[in-house]
Scaffold this motif. Sequence first.
Motif, PDB file in Angstrom:
ATOM      1  N   ALA A 104       0.841  -1.203   0.000  1.00 24.68           N
ATOM      2  CA  ALA A 104       0.000   0.000   0.000  1.00 24.68           C
ATOM      3  C   ALA A 104       0.874   1.250   0.000  1.00 24.68           C
ATOM      4  O   ALA A 104       0.578   2.229  -0.688  1.00 24.68           O
ATOM      5  CB  ALA A 104      -0.937  -0.003   1.205  1.00 24.68           C
ATOM      6  N   GLY A 105       1.973   1.209   0.760  1.00 25.39           N
ATOM      7  CA  GLY A 105       2.897   2.338   0.795  1.00 25.39           C
ATOM      8  C   GLY A 105       3.455   2.654  -0.587  1.00 25.39           C
ATOM      9  O   GLY A 105       3.529   3.812  -1.004  1.00 25.39           O
ATOM     10  N   PHE A 106       3.830   1.605  -1.325  1.00 25.66           N
ATOM     11  CA  PHE A 106       4.295   1.767  -2.703  1.00 25.66           C
ATOM     12  C   PHE A 106       3.259   2.498  -3.541  1.00 25.66           C
ATOM     13  O   PHE A 106       3.546   3.479  -4.210  1.00 25.66           O
ATOM     14  CB  PHE A 106       4.490   0.378  -3.338  1.00 25.66           C
ATOM     15  CG  PHE A 106       5.897  -0.075  -3.371  1.00 25.66           C
ATOM     16  CD1 PHE A 106       6.408  -0.879  -2.366  1.00 25.66           C
ATOM     17  CD2 PHE A 106       6.722   0.297  -4.415  1.00 25.66           C
ATOM     18  CE1 PHE A 106       7.713  -1.301  -2.399  1.00 25.66           C
ATOM     19  CE2 PHE A 106       8.043  -0.123  -4.451  1.00 25.66           C
ATOM     20  CZ  PHE A 106       8.536  -0.929  -3.443  1.00 25.66           C
ATOM     21  N   PHE A 107       2.050   1.969  -3.509  1.00 26.25           N
ATOM     22  CA  PHE A 107       0.986   2.523  -4.352  1.00 26.25           C
ATOM     23  C   PHE A 107       0.691   3.973  -3.977  1.00 26.25           C
ATOM     24  O   PHE A 107       0.579   4.833  -4.840  1.00 26.25           O
ATOM     25  CB  PHE A 107      -0.298   1.701  -4.209  1.00 26.25           C
ATOM     26  CG  PHE A 107      -0.235   0.345  -4.858  1.00 26.25           C
ATOM     27  CD1 PHE A 107       0.722   0.051  -5.822  1.00 26.25           C
ATOM     28  CD2 PHE A 107      -1.152  -0.647  -4.511  1.00 26.25           C
ATOM     29  CE1 PHE A 107       0.778  -1.203  -6.421  1.00 26.25           C
ATOM     30  CE2 PHE A 107      -1.109  -1.905  -5.104  1.00 26.25           C
ATOM     31  CZ  PHE A 107      -0.134  -2.182  -6.054  1.00 26.25           C
ATOM     32  N   ILE A 108       0.551   4.222  -2.666  1.00 27.96           N
ATOM     33  CA  ILE A 108       0.159   5.572  -2.253  1.00 27.96           C
ATOM     34  C   ILE A 108       1.232   6.585  -2.647  1.00 27.96           C
ATOM     35  O   ILE A 108       0.955   7.602  -3.261  1.00 27.96           O
ATOM     36  CB  ILE A 108      -0.097   5.654  -0.727  1.00 27.96           C
ATOM     37  CG1 ILE A 108      -1.291   4.782  -0.343  1.00 27.96           C
ATOM     38  CG2 ILE A 108      -0.363   7.101  -0.299  1.00 27.96           C
ATOM     39  CD1 ILE A 108      -1.570   4.714   1.148  1.00 27.96           C
ATOM     40  N   LEU A 109       2.490   6.257  -2.324  1.00 27.30           N
ATOM     41  CA  LEU A 109       3.525   7.251  -2.600  1.00 27.30           C
ATOM     42  C   LEU A 109       3.630   7.542  -4.097  1.00 27.30           C
ATOM     43  O   LEU A 109       3.942   8.658  -4.496  1.00 27.30           O
ATOM     44  CB  LEU A 109       4.875   6.809  -2.025  1.00 27.30           C
ATOM     45  CG  LEU A 109       5.973   7.862  -2.095  1.00 27.30           C
ATOM     46  CD1 LEU A 109       5.534   9.187  -1.477  1.00 27.30           C
ATOM     47  CD2 LEU A 109       7.251   7.390  -1.422  1.00 27.30           C
ATOM     48  N   SER A 110       3.317   6.526  -4.928  1.00 30.23           N
ATOM     49  CA  SER A 110       3.452   6.749  -6.367  1.00 30.23           C
ATOM     50  C   SER A 110       2.551   7.894  -6.844  1.00 30.23           C
ATOM     51  O   SER A 110       2.940   8.663  -7.705  1.00 30.23           O
ATOM     52  CB  SER A 110       3.173   5.466  -7.144  1.00 30.23           C
ATOM     53  OG  SER A 110       1.787   5.245  -7.279  1.00 30.23           O
ATOM     54  N   TYR A 111       1.348   8.030  -6.282  1.00 30.99           N
ATOM     55  CA  TYR A 111       0.532   9.162  -6.747  1.00 30.99           C
ATOM     56  C   TYR A 111       0.686  10.377  -5.846  1.00 30.99           C
ATOM     57  O   TYR A 111       0.576  11.521  -6.282  1.00 30.99           O
ATOM     58  CB  TYR A 111      -0.945   8.779  -6.919  1.00 30.99           C
ATOM     59  CG  TYR A 111      -1.738   8.502  -5.668  1.00 30.99           C
ATOM     60  CD1 TYR A 111      -2.008   7.206  -5.275  1.00 30.99           C
ATOM     61  CD2 TYR A 111      -2.252   9.540  -4.892  1.00 30.99           C
ATOM     62  CE1 TYR A 111      -2.742   6.936  -4.137  1.00 30.99           C
ATOM     63  CE2 TYR A 111      -3.000   9.272  -3.749  1.00 30.99           C
ATOM     64  CZ  TYR A 111      -3.239   7.971  -3.379  1.00 30.99           C
ATOM     65  OH  TYR A 111      -3.965   7.708  -2.248  1.00 30.99           O
ATOM     66  N   TYR A 112       0.978  10.120  -4.581  1.00 33.18           N
ATOM     67  CA  TYR A 112       1.182  11.200  -3.615  1.00 33.18           C
ATOM     68  C   TYR A 112       2.284  12.139  -4.114  1.00 33.18           C
ATOM     69  O   TYR A 112       2.178  13.364  -4.032  1.00 33.18           O
ATOM     70  CB  TYR A 112       1.608  10.556  -2.296  1.00 33.18           C
ATOM     71  CG  TYR A 112       1.369  11.385  -1.059  1.00 33.18           C
ATOM     72  CD1 TYR A 112       0.134  11.370  -0.427  1.00 33.18           C
ATOM     73  CD2 TYR A 112       2.380  12.159  -0.517  1.00 33.18           C
ATOM     74  CE1 TYR A 112      -0.083  12.115   0.717  1.00 33.18           C
ATOM     75  CE2 TYR A 112       2.173  12.899   0.619  1.00 33.18           C
ATOM     76  CZ  TYR A 112       0.935  12.875   1.239  1.00 33.18           C
ATOM     77  OH  TYR A 112       0.727  13.614   2.371  1.00 33.18           O
TER      78      TYR A 112
END
Length: 459
Positions: A104-112
């Motif tokens: 989830a951290g990977f995914f979130i930071l990618s758009y964040y």
Amino acid sequence: MARPVKSIHGEWTSRWAFILAATGSAVGLGNIWKFPYVTGENGGGAFVLVYLLCIAAIGIPVMMAEVLIGRRGRQNPINSLKSLAEEEGRSRLWRWLGGMGVLAGFFILSYYSVIAGQSMAYIPRTLFGVFEGVTPDGASSIHTALVSDPERLLAWHTLFMLITAAVVTRGVQRGLEKSVRVLMPALFILLVMLVGYAANTGEAFTRGVHFLFDADFSKLTANSVLIAMGHAFFTLSLGMGAIMVYGSYLPRKTSIFKVSVTISIMDTGVALLAGLAIFPLVFANGMEPGAGPSLIFETLPIAFGHMPGGEFFGALFFLLLVFAAWSSGISLVEPIVAWMVENHNLSRRNATMLATSVIWLLGLLTVFSFNIGQDWTLFGKTAFGLLDYLTANIMLPLGGLLIALFAGWMMKKSSTAEELAIGNGVLYYFWLILIRFVSPVAILIVFANLTGLLDILNK
Ligand code: PHE
């Protein structure tokens, strides 16, 4: 097995250092960019009420659970869960809960990072007076020009990933403690100033306040309840291990209850201030509260474009927003990096480089979803929309549910009571009831409601 007293990555120097770092993680784009726009899209007051309820009944108890698991495990979330599960005589499969968080951290930071990049792009724009005397249409077209250019968006996204990597490489404690101490209070003061400015809009301010706080439940759908709950997790950085990994650097003697409540109050305060600053501007300028992710980029510049010293205050505001996003971004990669260092023997530097490169690459999907990839949709959502929905509304609440079940049912009462150290009194039992019953049941009901399961059962 003897539990390590300290994490190999070090420890916070004080309780305040932890509070600041965790607040740094919690306060970010979620409060200032996302809260206003999801509130706008979901009709205002009733949505805000559900969100506040979720913070109190689910957010705070789950935050306490995360901190306690992290501090007791003293390792990255995957290992902490694994070793605590072993210690409590439970399945080692619980480590997969940590694994889901890392993902989830990977995914979130990618758009964040792409949104943080847009905030960065607004620093020079405000500073050089691009928004001077700007109209709502003008502000909107300046934002469109930025996001429709993949190269510019990519450049800012890259810059944000680089500064994030720079801090994580140095170790979170050294990198974070100092910056958060000054910047968070500054951001807070600037927000209060913006609210003061918004208060001058007279009737529009009243409308903004009513929009935020008058609950009209007819506007609430099953999906918006899910979004409110998902946002409670997102804004408090819960359900993916960020707070857990910070908890693993927390000195033993600190009261987990006090720090969790403090962080939640500060986080909620910032979000409400952002709402109070933005909605009056929306109404004063005849704009749409449901404009979506571009909301702050189209409303705040109007205020900065018309106030005295707006160039300076605007640039400062976006600068502080970038700092807030930065300290959140750092906490999104920290669990991954801690895991790679502990389990795969990588140096902190290499682990950071590897993780941030992959996230950067994934971020391209979001970069393109605002321009050349606008039409690449799945389930009617762009790549950005999908990543956001999947993480904030599914992965984080699911992670939170499992964390609640782990702390409430898998760990012995004696272990959790010892770690929370709020005695075996009323407060402990209050937490236990919340974590065992209230939080899991609430999360399950929201999920069931969304899938239409409740409607089917009602028939
Ligand atoms: N809480 C951060 C924000 O509000 C985002 C975040 C989510 C950070 C999950 C860490 C983990 O901007």
